[in-house]
Design a protein around this motif. Structure first.
Motif, PDB file in Angstrom:
ATOM      1  N   GLY A 195     -61.043 -12.174 -13.856  1.00 40.68           N
ATOM      2  CA  GLY A 195     -61.494 -11.526 -14.091  1.00 40.68           C
ATOM      3  C   GLY A 195     -62.213 -10.808 -15.857  1.00 40.68           C
ATOM      4  O   GLY A 195     -61.617 -11.712 -16.879  1.00 40.68           O
ATOM      5  N   LEU A 196     -62.244  -9.738 -15.634  1.00 41.48           N
ATOM      6  CA  LEU A 196     -62.166  -8.779 -16.890  1.00 41.48           C
ATOM      7  C   LEU A 196     -61.263  -8.253 -17.917  1.00 41.48           C
ATOM      8  O   LEU A 196     -60.463  -7.652 -16.374  1.00 41.48           O
ATOM      9  N   ASN A 197     -60.686  -7.873 -19.377  1.00 41.22           N
ATOM     10  CA  ASN A 197     -60.146  -7.233 -19.054  1.00 41.22           C
ATOM     11  C   ASN A 197     -60.192  -6.060 -19.675  1.00 41.22           C
ATOM     12  O   ASN A 197     -60.926  -5.810 -20.530  1.00 41.22           O
ATOM     13  N   PHE A 198     -61.330  -4.828 -18.403  1.00 40.03           N
ATOM     14  CA  PHE A 198     -61.971  -3.837 -18.933  1.00 40.03           C
ATOM     15  C   PHE A 198     -61.114  -3.134 -19.321  1.00 40.03           C
ATOM     16  O   PHE A 198     -59.737  -2.713 -19.261  1.00 40.03           O
ATOM     17  N   GLY A 199     -62.157  -2.409 -20.819  1.00 39.93           N
ATOM     18  CA  GLY A 199     -61.480  -1.388 -21.127  1.00 39.93           C
ATOM     19  C   GLY A 199     -61.222  -0.251 -20.496  1.00 39.93           C
ATOM     20  O   GLY A 199     -61.496   0.493 -19.551  1.00 39.93           O
ATOM     21  N   ILE A 200     -60.824   1.075 -20.945  1.00 40.71           N
ATOM     22  CA  ILE A 200     -60.647   3.003 -20.004  1.00 40.71           C
ATOM     23  C   ILE A 200     -61.666   3.076 -19.872  1.00 40.71           C
ATOM     24  O   ILE A 200     -61.980   3.230 -19.120  1.00 40.71           O
ATOM     25  N   ASP A 201     -63.242   3.149 -20.820  1.00 45.89           N
ATOM     26  CA  ASP A 201     -64.398   2.995 -20.471  1.00 45.89           C
ATOM     27  C   ASP A 201     -64.354   2.517 -19.036  1.00 45.89           C
ATOM     28  O   ASP A 201     -65.153   3.595 -18.337  1.00 45.89           O
ATOM     29  N   PHE A 202     -63.904   1.253 -18.361  1.00 43.36           N
ATOM     30  CA  PHE A 202     -64.446   1.241 -17.446  1.00 43.36           C
ATOM     31  C   PHE A 202     -63.713   1.609 -16.348  1.00 43.36           C
ATOM     32  O   PHE A 202     -63.565   1.066 -15.354  1.00 43.36           O
ATOM     33  N   ARG A 203     -62.147   1.644 -16.707  1.00 50.41           N
ATOM     34  CA  ARG A 203     -60.885   1.745 -16.007  1.00 50.41           C
ATOM     35  C   ARG A 203     -60.820   3.585 -15.285  1.00 50.41           C
ATOM     36  O   ARG A 203     -59.821   3.521 -14.669  1.00 50.41           O
ATOM     37  N   GLY A 204     -61.318   4.091 -16.352  1.00 50.02           N
ATOM     38  CA  GLY A 204     -60.971   5.386 -16.138  1.00 50.02           C
ATOM     39  C   GLY A 204     -59.296   5.224 -17.012  1.00 50.02           C
ATOM     40  O   GLY A 204     -58.770   4.060 -17.279  1.00 50.02           O
ATOM     41  N   GLY A 205     -59.073   6.535 -17.203  1.00 52.11           N
ATOM     42  CA  GLY A 205     -57.605   7.305 -18.275  1.00 52.11           C
ATOM     43  C   GLY A 205     -57.675   8.184 -18.765  1.00 52.11           C
ATOM     44  O   GLY A 205     -58.061   9.164 -17.817  1.00 52.11           O
ATOM     45  N   THR A 206     -56.756   8.445 -19.553  1.00 51.83           N
ATOM     46  CA  THR A 206     -57.005   9.575 -20.373  1.00 51.83           C
ATOM     47  C   THR A 206     -56.927   9.660 -21.603  1.00 51.83           C
ATOM     48  O   THR A 206     -56.585   9.095 -22.503  1.00 51.83           O
ATOM     49  N   THR A 207     -58.343  10.928 -22.183  1.00 54.00           N
ATOM     50  CA  THR A 207     -58.564  10.868 -23.661  1.00 54.00           C
ATOM     51  C   THR A 207     -57.783  12.040 -24.185  1.00 54.00           C
ATOM     52  O   THR A 207     -57.831  13.446 -23.825  1.00 54.00           O
ATOM     53  N   ILE A 208     -56.774  11.622 -25.377  1.00 49.16           N
ATOM     54  CA  ILE A 208     -56.329  13.003 -26.394  1.00 49.16           C
ATOM     55  C   ILE A 208     -56.837  12.817 -27.496  1.00 49.16           C
ATOM     56  O   ILE A 208     -56.711  12.570 -28.316  1.00 49.16           O
ATOM     57  N   ARG A 209     -57.001  14.494 -28.247  1.00 52.82           N
ATOM     58  CA  ARG A 209     -57.709  13.994 -29.498  1.00 52.82           C
ATOM     59  C   ARG A 209     -56.300  15.380 -29.925  1.00 52.82           C
ATOM     60  O   ARG A 209     -56.239  16.145 -29.817  1.00 52.82           O
ATOM     61  N   THR A 210     -56.137  14.871 -31.216  1.00 55.03           N
ATOM     62  CA  THR A 210     -55.199  14.951 -31.864  1.00 55.03           C
ATOM     63  C   THR A 210     -55.647  15.202 -33.071  1.00 55.03           C
ATOM     64  O   THR A 210     -56.083  15.373 -33.374  1.00 55.03           O
ATOM     65  N   GLU A 211     -54.324  16.412 -33.855  1.00 59.13           N
ATOM     66  CA  GLU A 211     -55.365  17.358 -35.017  1.00 59.13           C
ATOM     67  C   GLU A 211     -54.070  17.454 -36.301  1.00 59.13           C
ATOM     68  O   GLU A 211     -53.371  17.268 -35.366  1.00 59.13           O
ATOM     69  N   SER A 212     -53.747  17.236 -37.267  1.00 55.14           N
ATOM     70  CA  SER A 212     -52.732  16.780 -38.044  1.00 55.14           C
ATOM     71  C   SER A 212     -52.928  17.627 -39.846  1.00 55.14           C
ATOM     72  O   SER A 212     -54.575  16.961 -39.573  1.00 55.14           O
ATOM     73  N   THR A 213     -51.709  17.489 -40.551  1.00 52.94           N
ATOM     74  CA  THR A 213     -52.071  18.070 -41.450  1.00 52.94           C
ATOM     75  C   THR A 213     -52.420  16.850 -42.703  1.00 52.94           C
ATOM     76  O   THR A 213     -52.454  16.249 -43.818  1.00 52.94           O
ATOM     77  N   GLN A 214     -51.831  15.872 -42.095  1.00 53.38           N
ATOM     78  CA  GLN A 214     -51.230  14.644 -42.991  1.00 53.38           C
ATOM     79  C   GLN A 214     -51.858  13.294 -41.995  1.00 53.38           C
ATOM     80  O   GLN A 214     -53.151  13.568 -41.278  1.00 53.38           O
ATOM     81  N   ALA A 215     -52.332  12.555 -42.940  1.00 47.64           N
ATOM     82  CA  ALA A 215     -53.787  11.669 -42.749  1.00 47.64           C
ATOM     83  C   ALA A 215     -53.080  11.220 -41.341  1.00 47.64           C
ATOM     84  O   ALA A 215     -51.780  10.332 -41.431  1.00 47.64           O
ATOM     85  N   VAL A 216     -54.361  10.185 -40.478  1.00 44.19           N
ATOM     86  CA  VAL A 216     -53.810   9.675 -39.515  1.00 44.19           C
ATOM     87  C   VAL A 216     -53.608   7.627 -39.714  1.00 44.19           C
ATOM     88  O   VAL A 216     -54.031   7.226 -40.871  1.00 44.19           O
TER      89      VAL A 216
END
Length: 323
Positions: free
Chosen positions: A40-61
């Motif tokens: 099989g293929l190692n499907f990423g989140i795009d194909f397996r479903g999951g959670t997306t978190i948007r983060t914000e910070s005053t420090q560089a990522v």
């Protein structure tokens, strides 16, 4: 002194080992199909479903530090990308964290999991916040898989139709089978190496279709010219001559593209490494298939030799369309 990858006067017989090259390709395609159904293929989140978190910070990522902080939580496939936008403030640093579905039927990460991720990241960046948390369910993921498959199938169908109009059906069949060869081998490599397969890889597959087709059309255009010029030569000789005449262009294009992709593979980071690997592999097999697969199929099928009929559109890019 000019760089020459191919001698000016070259007369290689590309069909001398056609049984071996064709046999290797057939075996590789069968192995790729078996790998797909067994590993099989190692499907990423795009194909397996999951959670997306948007983060914000005053420090560089710092993607590496984020990844190291989250790894002990054992959440499986976690993708982290930094987001750039000209509308952001100078001290506004944004990242997207995607976490795979945690267990069968559980399309979203639990509140406890989200809190654990936030706590882990705040240890390295106390100013980090989670302004948005979204989930991708199995239904949406299934639709993405179907859409991805249809996009590749329609692209190959469009190629079949275009080459049929521009040349003949034998050219069209040769070009399409070469594309199927390239895509099948690419999927086989991703199954074998278990590299993450996401929407970026679908984009790479579509790019491979275009790149491989471009190489094949260059060879086929020269074949058609030489069929008009050398009416008494055997088809095999005309094909050999055409490949030899276009080989320098093919090698230079592939090599320069591979150099740029290799730099991206080394320096581009984890986010695009799978995409770049797919492109590098696709260019390699695409160049091979244009020379050894498409031309061999054309040779075995045979083509029209009478290209001397009057042509009102001679010299036009649409010459012979519809004939």
């Amino acid at each position: 002194m000019r760089l020459k990858l191919v001698p000016d006067e070259m007369n290689w017989d590309f069909f001398r080992l056609w049984k071996i090259t064709t046999g290797v390709s057939v075996v590789a395609m069968i192995a790729s199909v078996l790998l797909f159904f067994t590993m099989g293929l190692n499907f990423g989140i795009d194909f397996r479903g999951g959670t997306t978190i948007r983060t914000e910070s005053t420090q560089a990522v710092d993607v590496g530090a984020y990844r190291d902080a989250i790894a002990p939580l054992g959440l499986g496939d976690v993708a982290i990308t930094e987001v750039f936008d000209t509308s952001f403030d100078a001290d506004q640093h944004v990242a997207m964290i995607r976490i795979e579905a945690q267990g069968d039927g559980d399309e979203s990460a639990s509140v406890a999991t989200i809190n654990a991720v936030e706590a882990a990241l705040q240890e390295i960046d106390p100013s980090i916040t989670f302004p948005a948390v979204e989930s991708v369910g199995p239904k949406v993921s299934g639709e993405l898989v179907q859409t991805a498959v249809w996009s590749v199938v329609l692209a190959i169908g469009a190629v079949l139709f275009y080459i049929w109009l521009r040349f003949e059906w034998q050219f069209s069949l040769g070009a399409v089978l070469a594309l199927v060869h390239d895509i099948t081998l690419t999927i086989g490599v991703f199954s074998l190496l278990q590299i993450r397969f996401d929407l970026a890889i679908i984009a790479a597959l579509l790019t491979i279709v275009g790149y491989s087709l471009n190489d094949t059309v260059v060879v086929f255009d020269r074949v058609r010219e030489n069929l008009r010029k050398y009416k008494r030569k055997a088809l095999k000789e005309v094909l050999n001559l055409s490949i030899n005449e276009t080989l320098s262009r093919t090698m230079m294009t592939s090599l320069t593209t591979l150099i740029a992709l290799f730099a991206l593979f080394i320096l581009g980071g984890d986010v695009i490494r799978g995409f770049v690997f797919a492109m590098m592999w696709g260019i390699f097999v695409g160049t091979y298939s244009s020379v050894f697969i498409a031309s061999t199929i054309l040779w075995r099928l045979g083509v029209k030799r009478d290209w001397t009929k009057s042509d009102a559109n001679q010299g036009n890019q649409f010459a012979n369309v519809g004939k």
